[in-house]
Write a protein that holds these residues in place. Sequence first.
Motif, PDB file in Angstrom:
ATOM      1  N   SER A  31       0.812  -1.216   0.000  1.00  0.00           N
ATOM      2  CA  SER A  31       0.000   0.000   0.000  1.00  0.00           C
ATOM      3  C   SER A  31       0.848   1.270   0.000  1.00  0.00           C
ATOM      4  CB  SER A  31      -0.937   0.015   1.209  1.00  0.00           C
ATOM      5  OG  SER A  31      -0.197   0.062   2.416  1.00  0.00           O
ATOM      6  N   ARG A  32       2.196   1.122   0.192  1.00  0.00           N
ATOM      7  CA  ARG A  32       3.025   2.323   0.261  1.00  0.00           C
ATOM      8  C   ARG A  32       4.397   2.192  -0.406  1.00  0.00           C
ATOM      9  NH1 ARG A  32       2.402   5.513   5.925  1.00  0.00           N
ATOM     10  NH2 ARG A  32       3.194   7.136   4.541  1.00  0.00           N
ATOM     11  N   LEU A  33       4.922   1.001  -0.576  1.00  0.00           N
ATOM     12  CA  LEU A  33       6.325   0.868  -0.950  1.00  0.00           C
ATOM     13  C   LEU A  33       6.570   0.291  -2.339  1.00  0.00           C
ATOM     14  CD1 LEU A  33       7.962  -0.220   2.432  1.00  0.00           C
ATOM     15  CD2 LEU A  33       7.757   2.059   1.432  1.00  0.00           C
ATOM     16  N   THR A  34       5.555   0.197  -3.184  1.00  0.00           N
ATOM     17  CA  THR A  34       5.816  -0.140  -4.584  1.00  0.00           C
ATOM     18  C   THR A  34       6.347   1.112  -5.287  1.00  0.00           C
ATOM     19  OG1 THR A  34       3.579   0.459  -5.296  1.00  0.00           O
ATOM     20  CG2 THR A  34       3.925  -1.821  -4.565  1.00  0.00           C
ATOM     21  N   TRP A  35       6.934   0.919  -6.472  1.00  0.00           N
ATOM     22  CA  TRP A  35       7.455   2.076  -7.212  1.00  0.00           C
ATOM     23  C   TRP A  35       6.332   3.086  -7.490  1.00  0.00           C
ATOM     24  CZ3 TRP A  35      11.885   4.354  -8.454  1.00  0.00           C
ATOM     25  CH2 TRP A  35      11.872   5.324  -9.460  1.00  0.00           C
ATOM     26  N   HIS A  36       5.162   2.571  -7.895  1.00  0.00           N
ATOM     27  CA  HIS A  36       4.034   3.442  -8.222  1.00  0.00           C
ATOM     28  C   HIS A  36       3.595   4.247  -7.005  1.00  0.00           C
ATOM     29  CE1 HIS A  36       0.361   4.847 -10.122  1.00  0.00           C
ATOM     30  NE2 HIS A  36      -0.334   4.381  -9.103  1.00  0.00           N
ATOM     31  N   LYS A  37       3.492   3.590  -5.832  1.00  0.00           N
ATOM     32  CA  LYS A  37       3.042   4.285  -4.627  1.00  0.00           C
ATOM     33  C   LYS A  37       4.071   5.317  -4.164  1.00  0.00           C
ATOM     34  CE  LYS A  37      -0.874   2.100  -3.912  1.00  0.00           C
ATOM     35  NZ  LYS A  37      -2.182   2.795  -3.935  1.00  0.00           N
ATOM     36  N   LEU A  38       5.351   4.988  -4.288  1.00  0.00           N
ATOM     37  CA  LEU A  38       6.390   5.925  -3.865  1.00  0.00           C
ATOM     38  C   LEU A  38       6.341   7.217  -4.670  1.00  0.00           C
ATOM     39  CD1 LEU A  38       9.408   3.486  -3.373  1.00  0.00           C
ATOM     40  CD2 LEU A  38       8.285   4.807  -1.579  1.00  0.00           C
ATOM     41  N   THR A  39       6.115   7.086  -5.988  1.00  0.00           N
ATOM     42  CA  THR A  39       6.173   8.256  -6.861  1.00  0.00           C
ATOM     43  C   THR A  39       4.837   8.993  -6.979  1.00  0.00           C
ATOM     44  OG1 THR A  39       5.804   6.816  -8.768  1.00  0.00           O
ATOM     45  CG2 THR A  39       8.091   7.350  -8.213  1.00  0.00           C
ATOM     46  N   THR A  40       3.781   8.382  -6.514  1.00  0.00           N
ATOM     47  CA  THR A  40       2.469   9.048  -6.587  1.00  0.00           C
ATOM     48  C   THR A  40       1.951   9.355  -5.186  1.00  0.00           C
ATOM     49  OG1 THR A  40       1.375   6.876  -6.736  1.00  0.00           O
ATOM     50  CG2 THR A  40       1.855   8.032  -8.805  1.00  0.00           C
ATOM     51  N   GLN A  41       1.632   8.336  -4.443  1.00  0.00           N
ATOM     52  CA  GLN A  41       1.050   8.529  -3.109  1.00  0.00           C
ATOM     53  C   GLN A  41       2.017   9.188  -2.138  1.00  0.00           C
ATOM     54  OE1 GLN A  41      -1.453   5.328  -1.303  1.00  0.00           O
ATOM     55  NE2 GLN A  41       0.175   5.256   0.234  1.00  0.00           N
ATOM     56  N   GLU A  42       3.290   8.752  -2.127  1.00  0.00           N
ATOM     57  CA  GLU A  42       4.265   9.301  -1.176  1.00  0.00           C
ATOM     58  C   GLU A  42       4.903  10.593  -1.679  1.00  0.00           C
ATOM     59  OE1 GLU A  42       4.318   8.057   1.769  1.00  0.00           O
ATOM     60  OE2 GLU A  42       2.990   6.427   1.138  1.00  0.00           O
ATOM     61  N   GLY A  43       4.690  10.934  -2.938  1.00  0.00           N
ATOM     62  CA  GLY A  43       5.137  12.223  -3.456  1.00  0.00           C
ATOM     63  C   GLY A  43       6.631  12.351  -3.690  1.00  0.00           C
ATOM     64  N   ILE A  44       7.343  11.246  -3.866  1.00  0.00           N
ATOM     65  CA  ILE A  44       8.780  11.316  -4.156  1.00  0.00           C
ATOM     66  C   ILE A  44       8.948  11.540  -5.658  1.00  0.00           C
ATOM     67  CG2 ILE A  44      10.980  10.081  -4.093  1.00  0.00           C
ATOM     68  CD1 ILE A  44       9.995   8.632  -1.627  1.00  0.00           C
ATOM     69  N   LYS A  45       9.445  12.695  -6.023  1.00  0.00           N
ATOM     70  CA  LYS A  45       9.492  13.090  -7.438  1.00  0.00           C
ATOM     71  C   LYS A  45      10.515  12.268  -8.221  1.00  0.00           C
ATOM     72  CE  LYS A  45      10.254  17.447  -6.482  1.00  0.00           C
ATOM     73  NZ  LYS A  45      10.034  17.485  -5.015  1.00  0.00           N
ATOM     74  N   TYR A  46      10.133  11.942  -9.450  1.00  0.00           N
ATOM     75  CA  TYR A  46      11.034  11.205 -10.342  1.00  0.00           C
ATOM     76  C   TYR A  46      10.844  11.721 -11.763  1.00  0.00           C
ATOM     77  CZ  TYR A  46      12.545   7.607 -13.588  1.00  0.00           C
ATOM     78  OH  TYR A  46      13.119   6.961 -14.647  1.00  0.00           O
ATOM     79  N   ASP A  47      11.956  12.048 -12.416  1.00  0.00           N
ATOM     80  CA  ASP A  47      11.951  12.502 -13.804  1.00  0.00           C
ATOM     81  C   ASP A  47      12.463  11.363 -14.679  1.00  0.00           C
ATOM     82  OD1 ASP A  47      12.226  13.661 -16.262  1.00  0.00           O
ATOM     83  OD2 ASP A  47      13.529  15.301 -15.610  1.00  0.00           O
ATOM     84  N   PRO A  48      11.634  10.823 -15.582  1.00  0.00           N
ATOM     85  CA  PRO A  48      12.068   9.712 -16.442  1.00  0.00           C
ATOM     86  C   PRO A  48      13.341  10.000 -17.226  1.00  0.00           C
ATOM     87  CG  PRO A  48       9.704  10.031 -16.608  1.00  0.00           C
ATOM     88  CD  PRO A  48      10.229  11.189 -15.830  1.00  0.00           C
ATOM     89  N   GLU A  49      13.619  11.281 -17.487  1.00  0.00           N
ATOM     90  CA  GLU A  49      14.823  11.630 -18.246  1.00  0.00           C
ATOM     91  C   GLU A  49      16.103  11.371 -17.443  1.00  0.00           C
ATOM     92  OE1 GLU A  49      14.905  12.583 -21.390  1.00  0.00           O
ATOM     93  OE2 GLU A  49      12.718  12.465 -21.557  1.00  0.00           O
ATOM     94  N   THR A  50      15.969  11.173 -16.143  1.00  0.00           N
ATOM     95  CA  THR A  50      17.165  11.021 -15.299  1.00  0.00           C
ATOM     96  C   THR A  50      17.451   9.564 -14.937  1.00  0.00           C
ATOM     97  OG1 THR A  50      15.890  11.282 -13.241  1.00  0.00           O
ATOM     98  CG2 THR A  50      16.743  13.297 -14.295  1.00  0.00           C
ATOM     99  N   ILE A  51      16.875   8.621 -15.667  1.00  0.00           N
ATOM    100  CA  ILE A  51      17.002   7.215 -15.284  1.00  0.00           C
ATOM    101  C   ILE A  51      18.458   6.759 -15.231  1.00  0.00           C
ATOM    102  CG2 ILE A  51      16.557   6.489 -17.663  1.00  0.00           C
ATOM    103  CD1 ILE A  51      15.809   4.550 -14.402  1.00  0.00           C
ATOM    104  N   ARG A  52      19.287   7.189 -16.199  1.00  0.00           N
ATOM    105  CA  ARG A  52      20.687   6.758 -16.187  1.00  0.00           C
ATOM    106  C   ARG A  52      21.433   7.318 -14.976  1.00  0.00           C
ATOM    107  NH1 ARG A  52      22.988   6.909 -22.459  1.00  0.00           N
ATOM    108  NH2 ARG A  52      21.500   5.377 -23.298  1.00  0.00           N
ATOM    109  N   GLU A  53      21.223   8.605 -14.703  1.00  0.00           N
ATOM    110  CA  GLU A  53      21.863   9.198 -13.543  1.00  0.00           C
ATOM    111  C   GLU A  53      21.381   8.542 -12.247  1.00  0.00           C
ATOM    112  OE1 GLU A  53      20.415  10.768 -15.960  1.00  0.00           O
ATOM    113  OE2 GLU A  53      21.833  12.207 -16.839  1.00  0.00           O
ATOM    114  N   LEU A  54      20.078   8.196 -12.207  1.00  0.00           N
ATOM    115  CA  LEU A  54      19.532   7.552 -11.017  1.00  0.00           C
ATOM    116  C   LEU A  54      20.159   6.177 -10.819  1.00  0.00           C
ATOM    117  CD1 LEU A  54      17.548   7.536  -8.664  1.00  0.00           C
ATOM    118  CD2 LEU A  54      15.813   6.600 -10.221  1.00  0.00           C
ATOM    119  N   GLN A  55      20.310   5.419 -11.905  1.00  0.00           N
ATOM    120  CA  GLN A  55      20.928   4.100 -11.789  1.00  0.00           C
ATOM    121  C   GLN A  55      22.364   4.213 -11.298  1.00  0.00           C
ATOM    122  OE1 GLN A  55      19.825   2.756 -15.853  1.00  0.00           O
ATOM    123  NE2 GLN A  55      18.954   0.961 -14.842  1.00  0.00           N
TER     124      GLN A  55
END
Length: 385
Positions: free
Chosen positions: A268-292
């Motif tokens: 209910s809180r710790l899937t990727w979808h919940k983290l980036t939507t419900q928990e409000g942790i911002k993620y920019d798809p353009e930064t995937i390489r830097e994030l990895q």
Amino acid sequence: MIGKIFPKSAGSFKGRIRYIFGCTKHDHEISGIRTISHNTMSRDPLPAILQGNEEDVLEMIKEFDSVETMRRMSIDSDKAIKPVFHAMLSLRPGESLTTAQWRTAVQAYMADLGFDETNQYVAVMHQDKDHQHVHIVANRIRLTDEFSMVRDSNERSTSLDSVSRIEDRFSLTKAPKPKDTWGVSISHAELQASIRDNDLPMKHKMIAKIAGAIERTQATNGDMFDFVKSLRKQKVYIHLTLNEEGQPKGISFEFDGKHISGRQLKRSRLTWHKLTTQEGIKYDPETIRELQAEIARRDSEEQERLRIYYYEFIPVSGRRRKPIYIKFTGRDYQLQKLIKELLELIDAIFDAIFKPRECRLKVRYIEYVPGQPLEFEEEQAIELH
């Protein structure tokens, strides 16, 4: 009050009904069983059960099972169904309801979930010390000409809302909703292990660390990079599963060498979808390489912990030709000293007892860091004579 819906099942109602009436072994002590209500033609089986007779409970089971048989004869469909519904309403220790109040609560709960008078059900209360809870077993098949099924879409959120109304009605302590708590259920095996080891279960440790990282990230209006860095300070590391477009679709967490997916920890809180939507942790798809790249970083202590060492012993004479390896990690520095002492001991033993004439042992020290080439120390020959 807590409402829990157990997984639905196909087949006979026998296991569930015998369980709630105490005919099978329970995972908790029951100091009292009371039938709250039922709407079957068969009579309450509890009095006979207390006398050691299960004829009435078997008759109730037969009545529940007969509905699916009639449905199968009336409806030409091979579609698999799961008619067995099982839920539990549980009070906090110290709270209690009368039989009449429980009956009202059960009927309100069933109605909210879409059950009506055409659905068979039976409700039984268990008194576990000072902890009252009621089991409800119901047939999702309506006993009508159409034999329609009770829908189960959004039933868990419906259950939460229904329980909240029951709490208000009977002035019960309000239970926190899942989105407001980091609580995670613990299995019987995990509980026993935690008692044996005098330590918290791994899931609870990870939840606490991840929750702290989320709250710190939220407090600074941070993004996924901040979240990863905060986790790293807690010695927690994440691993992403990517979709065909190279974007994250799943996340797992690593702590102390153990990996658990976000869904298994708290879906209910710790899937990727919940983290980036419900928990409000911002993620920019353009930064995937830097994030990895950020995810792949480990602090110096963790890098040293992952470093793997080998001592390679290669007999250069005698019968044995196959190398012998002793493996250890960066956390086992004392092992290096131990190996040297063992070598001295072997030398002494061979010298004192066997005294081989032409026995030489070549030792090579190998260092391996994941993702990097092997490094070899200069070979050293030890003559045993």
